[in-house]
Design a protein around this motif. Structure first.
Motif, PDB file in Angstrom:
ATOM      1  N   ALA A 196      69.672  67.848 121.621  1.00 58.16           N
ATOM      2  CA  ALA A 196      68.889  68.468 119.731  1.00 58.16           C
ATOM      3  C   ALA A 196      68.511  67.279 119.345  1.00 58.16           C
ATOM      4  O   ALA A 196      67.096  68.134 119.316  1.00 58.16           O
ATOM      5  N   ILE A 197      68.879  66.612 119.358  1.00 58.28           N
ATOM      6  CA  ILE A 197      68.329  65.063 118.502  1.00 58.28           C
ATOM      7  C   ILE A 197      66.809  64.757 119.555  1.00 58.28           C
ATOM      8  O   ILE A 197      65.784  65.071 118.448  1.00 58.28           O
ATOM      9  N   ALA A 198      66.988  64.524 120.694  1.00 54.93           N
ATOM     10  CA  ALA A 198      65.640  64.450 121.638  1.00 54.93           C
ATOM     11  C   ALA A 198      64.894  65.690 121.473  1.00 54.93           C
ATOM     12  O   ALA A 198      63.282  65.539 121.491  1.00 54.93           O
ATOM     13  N   LEU A 199      64.893  66.520 121.467  1.00 59.29           N
ATOM     14  CA  LEU A 199      63.990  68.061 120.880  1.00 59.29           C
ATOM     15  C   LEU A 199      63.682  68.040 119.645  1.00 59.29           C
ATOM     16  O   LEU A 199      61.952  68.423 119.716  1.00 59.29           O
ATOM     17  N   PHE A 216      59.422  66.377 133.792  1.00 56.60           N
ATOM     18  CA  PHE A 216      58.985  68.432 134.096  1.00 56.60           C
ATOM     19  C   PHE A 216      58.889  69.259 133.144  1.00 56.60           C
ATOM     20  O   PHE A 216      58.487  70.339 133.015  1.00 56.60           O
ATOM     21  N   ASP A 217      60.246  69.073 132.547  1.00 58.28           N
ATOM     22  CA  ASP A 217      60.169  69.546 131.670  1.00 58.28           C
ATOM     23  C   ASP A 217      59.241  70.222 129.801  1.00 58.28           C
ATOM     24  O   ASP A 217      60.218  69.990 128.928  1.00 58.28           O
ATOM     25  N   VAL A 218      58.368  70.881 130.181  1.00 52.34           N
ATOM     26  CA  VAL A 218      57.469  70.648 129.306  1.00 52.34           C
ATOM     27  C   VAL A 218      58.002  71.928 128.058  1.00 52.34           C
ATOM     28  O   VAL A 218      57.466  70.894 126.983  1.00 52.34           O
ATOM     29  N   GLY A 219      57.766  72.898 128.653  1.00 55.35           N
ATOM     30  CA  GLY A 219      58.532  73.786 127.952  1.00 55.35           C
ATOM     31  C   GLY A 219      59.870  73.533 127.509  1.00 55.35           C
ATOM     32  O   GLY A 219      60.817  74.266 126.208  1.00 55.35           O
ATOM     33  N   SER A 220      60.656  72.934 127.626  1.00 54.75           N
ATOM     34  CA  SER A 220      62.173  72.404 127.303  1.00 54.75           C
ATOM     35  C   SER A 220      63.183  73.013 127.421  1.00 54.75           C
ATOM     36  O   SER A 220      64.147  73.136 127.097  1.00 54.75           O
ATOM     37  N   ARG A 221      62.404  74.534 127.983  1.00 57.31           N
ATOM     38  CA  ARG A 221      63.301  75.517 129.244  1.00 57.31           C
ATOM     39  C   ARG A 221      64.832  74.173 129.422  1.00 57.31           C
ATOM     40  O   ARG A 221      66.023  74.878 129.235  1.00 57.31           O
ATOM     41  N   PHE A 222      64.568  73.004 130.561  1.00 59.15           N
ATOM     42  CA  PHE A 222      65.865  72.955 131.571  1.00 59.15           C
ATOM     43  C   PHE A 222      66.892  72.282 130.116  1.00 59.15           C
ATOM     44  O   PHE A 222      67.242  72.097 130.396  1.00 59.15           O
ATOM     45  N   THR A 223      65.903  71.536 129.070  1.00 60.70           N
ATOM     46  CA  THR A 223      67.034  71.095 128.695  1.00 60.70           C
ATOM     47  C   THR A 223      68.193  72.028 127.548  1.00 60.70           C
ATOM     48  O   THR A 223      68.926  71.713 126.933  1.00 60.70           O
ATOM     49  N   ARG A 224      67.217  73.077 127.107  1.00 58.93           N
ATOM     50  CA  ARG A 224      67.995  74.124 126.419  1.00 58.93           C
ATOM     51  C   ARG A 224      68.589  74.803 127.244  1.00 58.93           C
ATOM     52  O   ARG A 224      70.296  74.829 126.652  1.00 58.93           O
ATOM     53  N   ALA A 225      68.791  74.980 128.594  1.00 56.75           N
ATOM     54  CA  ALA A 225      69.544  75.525 128.981  1.00 56.75           C
ATOM     55  C   ALA A 225      70.567  74.352 129.476  1.00 56.75           C
ATOM     56  O   ALA A 225      72.022  74.594 129.230  1.00 56.75           O
ATOM     57  N   GLU A 226      70.415  73.263 129.465  1.00 53.27           N
ATOM     58  CA  GLU A 226      71.627  71.676 129.175  1.00 53.27           C
ATOM     59  C   GLU A 226      72.334  72.023 127.787  1.00 53.27           C
ATOM     60  O   GLU A 226      73.434  72.023 128.154  1.00 53.27           O
ATOM     61  N   ILE A 227      71.903  72.027 127.276  1.00 51.61           N
ATOM     62  CA  ILE A 227      72.856  72.315 125.650  1.00 51.61           C
ATOM     63  C   ILE A 227      73.345  73.342 125.651  1.00 51.61           C
ATOM     64  O   ILE A 227      74.396  73.487 125.460  1.00 51.61           O
ATOM     65  N   THR A 268      68.946  78.124 122.821  1.00 50.36           N
ATOM     66  CA  THR A 268      68.554  78.136 124.026  1.00 50.36           C
ATOM     67  C   THR A 268      66.807  79.981 124.019  1.00 50.36           C
ATOM     68  O   THR A 268      66.262  79.806 125.340  1.00 50.36           O
ATOM     69  N   LYS A 269      66.507  80.264 123.309  1.00 46.86           N
ATOM     70  CA  LYS A 269      65.605  81.388 123.328  1.00 46.86           C
ATOM     71  C   LYS A 269      64.776  80.936 122.854  1.00 46.86           C
ATOM     72  O   LYS A 269      63.361  81.419 123.044  1.00 46.86           O
ATOM     73  N   SER A 270      64.522  79.866 121.560  1.00 50.24           N
ATOM     74  CA  SER A 270      62.905  79.085 120.810  1.00 50.24           C
ATOM     75  C   SER A 270      63.669  78.005 121.044  1.00 50.24           C
ATOM     76  O   SER A 270      64.471  77.350 121.367  1.00 50.24           O
ATOM     77  N   ALA A 271      61.960  77.179 121.270  1.00 52.13           N
ATOM     78  CA  ALA A 271      61.855  75.393 121.047  1.00 52.13           C
ATOM     79  C   ALA A 271      61.765  75.021 120.123  1.00 52.13           C
ATOM     80  O   ALA A 271      61.391  74.085 120.012  1.00 52.13           O
ATOM     81  N   SER A 272      62.510  76.064 118.987  1.00 51.51           N
ATOM     82  CA  SER A 272      61.938  75.577 117.448  1.00 51.51           C
ATOM     83  C   SER A 272      63.007  74.575 117.254  1.00 51.51           C
ATOM     84  O   SER A 272      64.004  74.131 117.563  1.00 51.51           O
ATOM     85  N   LYS A 273      61.601  73.695 116.804  1.00 49.19           N
ATOM     86  CA  LYS A 273      62.582  72.148 116.774  1.00 49.19           C
ATOM     87  C   LYS A 273      63.204  72.660 114.907  1.00 49.19           C
ATOM     88  O   LYS A 273      64.710  71.671 115.056  1.00 49.19           O
ATOM     89  N   THR A 274      63.256  73.479 114.082  1.00 44.90           N
ATOM     90  CA  THR A 274      64.292  73.854 113.337  1.00 44.90           C
ATOM     91  C   THR A 274      65.676  74.535 113.833  1.00 44.90           C
ATOM     92  O   THR A 274      66.584  73.927 113.387  1.00 44.90           O
ATOM     93  N   LEU A 275      65.508  75.553 114.943  1.00 45.37           N
ATOM     94  CA  LEU A 275      67.213  75.606 116.138  1.00 45.37           C
ATOM     95  C   LEU A 275      67.449  74.641 116.390  1.00 45.37           C
ATOM     96  O   LEU A 275      68.806  74.289 116.630  1.00 45.37           O
ATOM     97  N   ALA A 276      66.663  73.764 116.401  1.00 47.35           N
ATOM     98  CA  ALA A 276      67.141  71.902 117.769  1.00 47.35           C
ATOM     99  C   ALA A 276      67.901  71.944 116.118  1.00 47.35           C
ATOM    100  O   ALA A 276      69.126  71.542 116.205  1.00 47.35           O
ATOM    101  N   SER A 277      67.522  71.023 115.423  1.00 46.20           N
ATOM    102  CA  SER A 277      67.972  70.746 114.164  1.00 46.20           C
ATOM    103  C   SER A 277      69.414  71.125 113.710  1.00 46.20           C
ATOM    104  O   SER A 277      70.494  71.113 113.513  1.00 46.20           O
TER     105      SER A 277
END
Length: 298
Positions: A196-199, A216-227, A268-277
């Motif tokens: 999440a910090i990386a996002l 390859f994870d342009v839209g960060s979907r893979f990373t969010r699925a990992e989380i 998981t539903k959004s690539a928002s940096k606020t939600l990552a925070s």
């Protein structure tokens, strides 16, 4: 005329000394050390058989703090050039030039050496060995891999989870099977936290050439699925002692898990940096809650 001993010269010198001491202090990453001391304390407390040796715990925390502070300092010494390319780290003491590379290097070496020796003499050789191994794996494996592969997070999670074992070894002189349960929790916790910090700081990391996320994870979907995946495994892992600990433990751990998963599911539903925070902050609340629940059912 103002002499070197005048009050004015002292008033000028003192702020300079204070600023330098503050820079040395920030080199140790005190906010990270707080987490390290918390997990080391949990390991020590849960590894204790009989009454708690308060002095032993204090000595363990002091030695671990010294090694951790040295590790943080040497990490910044190694990454000073790239830290200067990131907005969030460009103002640190080394990239900005407020401290020299020589000052930081020797400061880190002294802290690490004193900390390792302190643990060896005041606690036991196993705790010292684990602490020094943590330092070496963090600096020689995780730190250089950050610029090579996103697998750095996986490999960095091993030294990141070691404080639990250091505390346990300090209390008992050995690593019991139950210690690995604590290790597993801290190991798994690092994935939602650090991914999440990386996002949050993806642009900064890219600017400095750090490969914290797969290209390859342009839209960060893979990373969010990992989380999400690691968070689910983490919560399930915390439930393992339920058979022995009973329903109160289950209810407490489920409540903490739901709290974390709520924020993870939103990310998981959004690539928002606020939600990552918010996931980062939720994980910082979640971990001490889990450790307190485990200590409560001891």
């Amino acid at each position: 005329m103002v002499t070197s001993a005048s009050p004015l010269s002292h008033s000028i010198a003192k702020p300079g000394l204070k600023a330098k001491l503050r820079d040395y202090y920030t080199l140790t990453k005190p906010e990270v050390n707080l987490l390290i001391l918390m997990t080391t304390s949990a390991g020590y407390y849960l590894g204790t058989r009989g009454s708690l040796n308060v002095l032993g715990m204090v000595n363990t925390l002091l030695g671990t703090l010294l090694v951790a502070s040295g590790t943080a300092t040497l990490n910044q010494w190694m990454e000073r050039v790239w830290d200067g390319k990131m907005r969030r780290t460009a103002s640190r003491a080394l990239p900005s030039g407020r401290l020299s590379t020589r000052e930081a290097f020797w400061f880190g070496c002294i802290l690490s050496t004193v900390g390792g020796l302190y643990l060896a003499v005041m606690i036991n050789p196993l705790a010292a060995l684990l602490a020094v191994s943590t330092l070496l794996s963090y600096l020689l494996v995780y730190t250089p891999l950050k610029r090579i592969t996103p697998l750095c997070t996986l490999l960095g999670a091993f030294p990141g989870a070691m404080p639990t074992l250091i505390g346990w070894a300090a209390a008992s002189g050995r690593i019991d099977p139950a210690a690995w349960f604590l290790f597993a929790i801290l190991f798994l916790w690092q994935f939602p936290h650090f991914l999440a910090i990386a996002l949050m700081y993806q642009d900064d990391y890219d600017r400095a050439g750090y490969r914290m996320l797969p290209r390859f994870d342009v839209g960060s979907r893979f990373t969010r699925a990992e989380i999400l995946g690691f968070s689910i495994v983490l919560v399930l892992t915390t439930l393992l002692p339920t058979v022995r600990a009973g329903f109160p433990y289950l209810a407490a751990m489920l409540s903490a898990g739901v709290f974390l998963l709520y924020h993870v599911a939103r990310l998981t539903k959004s690539a928002s940096k606020t939600l990552a925070s918010r996931v980062v902050h939720a994980s910082v609340i979640y971990l001490p809650l889990v450790l307190l629940i485990i200590a409560w059912q001891r």
